[in-house]
Design a protein around this motif. Structure first.
Motif, PDB file in Angstrom:
ATOM      1  N   GLY A   1       0.733  -1.228   0.022  1.00  0.00           N
ATOM      2  CA  GLY A   1      -0.100  -0.023   0.049  1.00  0.00           C
ATOM      3  C   GLY A   1       0.671   1.325  -0.067  1.00  0.00           C
ATOM      4  N   ALA A   2       2.138   1.216  -0.003  1.00  0.00           N
ATOM      5  CA  ALA A   2       2.856   2.169  -0.064  1.00  0.00           C
ATOM      6  C   ALA A   2       3.190   3.028  -1.230  1.00  0.00           C
ATOM      7  N   GLY A   3       2.625   2.516  -2.164  1.00  0.00           N
ATOM      8  CA  GLY A   3       3.094   3.093  -3.477  1.00  0.00           C
ATOM      9  C   GLY A   3       4.530   3.035  -3.970  1.00  0.00           C
ATOM     10  N   ARG A   4       5.314   2.222  -3.691  1.00  0.00           N
ATOM     11  CA  ARG A   4       6.646   1.943  -3.634  1.00  0.00           C
ATOM     12  C   ARG A   4       7.257   0.475  -3.682  1.00  0.00           C
ATOM     13  N   THR A   5       7.912   0.283  -4.723  1.00  0.00           N
ATOM     14  CA  THR A   5       8.370  -1.057  -4.720  1.00  0.00           C
ATOM     15  C   THR A   5       9.977  -0.876  -5.170  1.00  0.00           C
ATOM     16  N   GLU A   6      10.729  -1.683  -4.783  1.00  0.00           N
ATOM     17  CA  GLU A   6      12.174  -1.782  -5.228  1.00  0.00           C
ATOM     18  C   GLU A   6      12.548  -2.946  -5.991  1.00  0.00           C
ATOM     19  N   VAL A   7      13.585  -2.979  -6.984  1.00  0.00           N
ATOM     20  CA  VAL A   7      14.041  -3.876  -7.721  1.00  0.00           C
ATOM     21  C   VAL A   7      15.557  -3.610  -8.042  1.00  0.00           C
ATOM     22  N   GLU A   8      16.298  -4.813  -7.862  1.00  0.00           N
ATOM     23  CA  GLU A   8      17.843  -4.685  -7.971  1.00  0.00           C
ATOM     24  C   GLU A   8      17.894  -5.191  -9.541  1.00  0.00           C
TER      25      GLU A   8
END
Length: 135
Positions: free
Chosen positions: A74-81
């Protein structure tokens, strides 16, 4: 080889140019559909590992599948490497981020990109606009 070198900054030392990450995504997606973003690192002889954050409106989009960890959902953010191959002329396979459309009506979803960390200079891709349409 010489064919790979860009003419952009011939005078500047090659090591200084940040690796420009690129992204591919559909221009339009349907309400309720899933889609993939393909994030690519340019080929080159430097071994680069970069963490990239994706910013989006959590009312419109959410990570799909394994990426949709409850903490981020729900944070409106995701990370990818992303990592480059470190071998000249060999492109590393792109990193794929699956997203799900949460929007209930037609809208335009903006996805922004930020470099969170990188062992060598890297440049985030430009922001995307994806049209959400009712099919």
């Amino acid at each position: 080889g010489a064919a790979v070198a860009s003419a952009a900054g011939a005078a500047a030392p090659v090591a200084e140019a940040p690796a420009a990450l690129s992204v591919q995504a559909p221009a339009q997606v349907g309400i309720g559909e899933e889609f993939s973003l393909q994030l690519s690192m340019p080929g080159g002889n430097a071994a680069i590992t970069t963490r990239l954050a994706l910013r989006y409106d959590p009312a419109l989009l959410a990570p799909a599948g394994a990426a949709g960890k409850a903490a981020d959902a729900g944070a409106g953010r995701t990370e990818v490497e992303l990592s480059s191959s470190g071998v000249a002329g060999i492109a590393a396979p792109p990193a794929t981020v699956r997203m799900r459309v949460l929007a209930k009506a037609a809208a335009t979803a903006e996805i922004g990109f930020d470099v969170v960390s990188s062992n060598l200079p890297a440049q985030a891709p430009p922001a995307l606009s994806i049209g959400i349409v009712s099919r």
